[in-house]
Scaffold this active site. Structure first.
Site, mmCIF file in Angstrom:
data_model
loop_
_atom_site.group_PDB
_atom_site.id
_atom_site.type_symbol
_atom_site.label_atom_id
_atom_site.label_comp_id
_atom_site.label_asym_id
_atom_site.label_seq_id
_atom_site.Cartn_x
_atom_site.Cartn_y
_atom_site.Cartn_z
ATOM 1 N N GLU A 9 -11.502 8.961 3.160
ATOM 2 C CA GLU A 9 -11.703 9.483 1.816
ATOM 3 C C GLU A 9 -11.724 11.012 1.860
ATOM 4 O OE1 GLU A 9 -11.765 7.515 -0.654
ATOM 5 O OE2 GLU A 9 -12.420 5.569 0.070
ATOM 6 N N ASP B 210 -7.626 -0.892 8.690
ATOM 7 C CA ASP B 210 -9.020 -0.911 8.233
ATOM 8 C C ASP B 210 -9.476 -2.315 7.845
ATOM 9 O OD1 ASP B 210 -7.415 -1.089 5.965
ATOM 10 O OD2 ASP B 210 -8.026 0.830 5.140
ATOM 11 N N ASN C 75 -6.969 9.077 -4.971
ATOM 12 C CA ASN C 75 -7.625 10.325 -4.543
ATOM 13 C C ASN C 75 -6.997 10.889 -3.273
ATOM 14 O OD1 ASN C 75 -8.509 8.592 -2.588
ATOM 15 N ND2 ASN C 75 -10.689 8.741 -3.082
ATOM 16 N N HIS D 284 -6.536 9.214 -0.457
ATOM 17 C CA HIS D 284 -7.001 8.643 0.810
ATOM 18 C C HIS D 284 -5.897 7.861 1.513
ATOM 19 C CE1 HIS D 284 -8.606 4.649 -1.153
ATOM 20 N NE2 HIS D 284 -7.399 4.488 -0.706
HETATM 21 P P1 PGA Z 1 -2.939 -0.103 -3.266
HETATM 22 O O1 PGA Z 1 -3.967 0.635 -2.307
HETATM 23 O O2 PGA Z 1 -1.703 -0.324 -2.491
HETATM 24 O O3 PGA Z 1 -3.633 -1.393 -3.624
HETATM 25 O O4 PGA Z 1 -2.741 0.792 -4.446
HETATM 26 C C1 PGA Z 1 -3.526 1.677 -1.515
HETATM 27 C C2 PGA Z 1 -4.703 2.367 -0.869
HETATM 28 O O5 PGA Z 1 -5.767 2.459 -1.507
HETATM 29 O O6 PGA Z 1 -4.549 2.852 0.254
#
Ligand code: PGA
Length: 239
Positions: free
Chosen positions: A140, A67, A133, A135
């Site tokens: 999402e 992404d 959450n 995702h």
């Molecule tokens: P993080 O993000 O590794 O910074 O916790 C993971 C994500 O949101 O996919």
């Protein structure tokens, strides 16, 4: 789906590097699906150290990132382009033409990215973090699983979670482009790494809950080759 619980985050992340290194050793032109975020930084550090030690050669490795924000200047240090350059691409011998990140400037960009992944023969191993959450990528919680690469509007919880990388939440871009759940499920292997107590609930719902687009990572229960690497804190609700 298999999961392993490690004493600390560094060990979980380094185990992830071992799995990715194995793909590179099996096929020097393998296709890596890459992720950004805080979680995989020690994974990239370990891959870089294996490259520096002469164990890995990235000269034929190809990559597709999950992404990127839409509308961000790629030179901005908070862009995912900059993150990947900083943490991996500038430190190993990958060729620029083998590196791919999605670009959400036009409506056709998602379909073009999916075509490029198909033409590369598909992703051999897809690295993933997970949001609080549930995702994965920028997929999402919603009412259906998105299939292909698509532009998404970020949820408030993701904007707040990502605000730590910007000077304020107002500066977090509101849109991003992300591989879909279909892209992720098409990878021949999936490797999800989750560390820290703030991921414990999402991890529990991913592994033990029903498969639902309200917890996007729960779909990984249906993947034939999914490995989840956790530290003790992230695994704390698994019992
Ligand atoms: P993080 O993000 O590794 O910074 O916790 C993971 C994500 O949101 O996919």
């Amino acid at each position: 789906m298999v999961f392993h619980v490690y004493e600390d985050a560094k060990s979980a992340c380094e185990a992830g590097a071992v799995l990715m290194a194995a793909e590179i050793l099996k096929r020097d032109d393998c296709v890596l699906g890459l992720a950004t975020g805080s979680t995989p930084i020690p994974t990239y550090e370990k891959l870089v150290s294996m490259y520096q030690a002469g164990i890995l050669d990235f000269s034929n490795v190809r990559s597709f990132n999950l992404d990127e924000y839409v509308g961000i200047d790629y030179a901005n240090p908070v862009s995912y382009h900059a993150f990947m350059n900083e943490n991996l691409f500038s430190k190993v011998n990958m060729k620029q033409e083998n590196i791919h990140l999605p670009d959400g400037c036009t409506d056709e960009d998602g379909a073009r990215y999916d075509k490029a992944i198909r033409e590369a023969g598909g992703v051999d191993i897809q690295l993933l973090g997970i949001g609080r959450n549930g995702h994965i990528g920028f997929n999402e919680p919603c009412d259906c699983f998105p299939i292909g690469t698509h532009v998404v509007t970020l949820t408030e919880s993701t904007i707040q979670a990502n605000a730590r990388f910007f000077s304020s939440a107002d500066e977090v871009p509101r849109k991003a482009i992300s591989m879909g759940i279909g892209n992720i499920m098409s990878a021949r292997a999936v490797l999800l790494i989750a560390t820290g107590a703030d991921k414990a609930d999402a991890v529990y719902r991913t592994i033990c809950g029903p498969v639902t687009p309200q917890v996007p990572a729960s779909v990984l229960q249906l993947h034939p080759c999914c490995t989840i690497l956790l530290d003790k804190a992230a695994a704390s609700k698994l019992g």
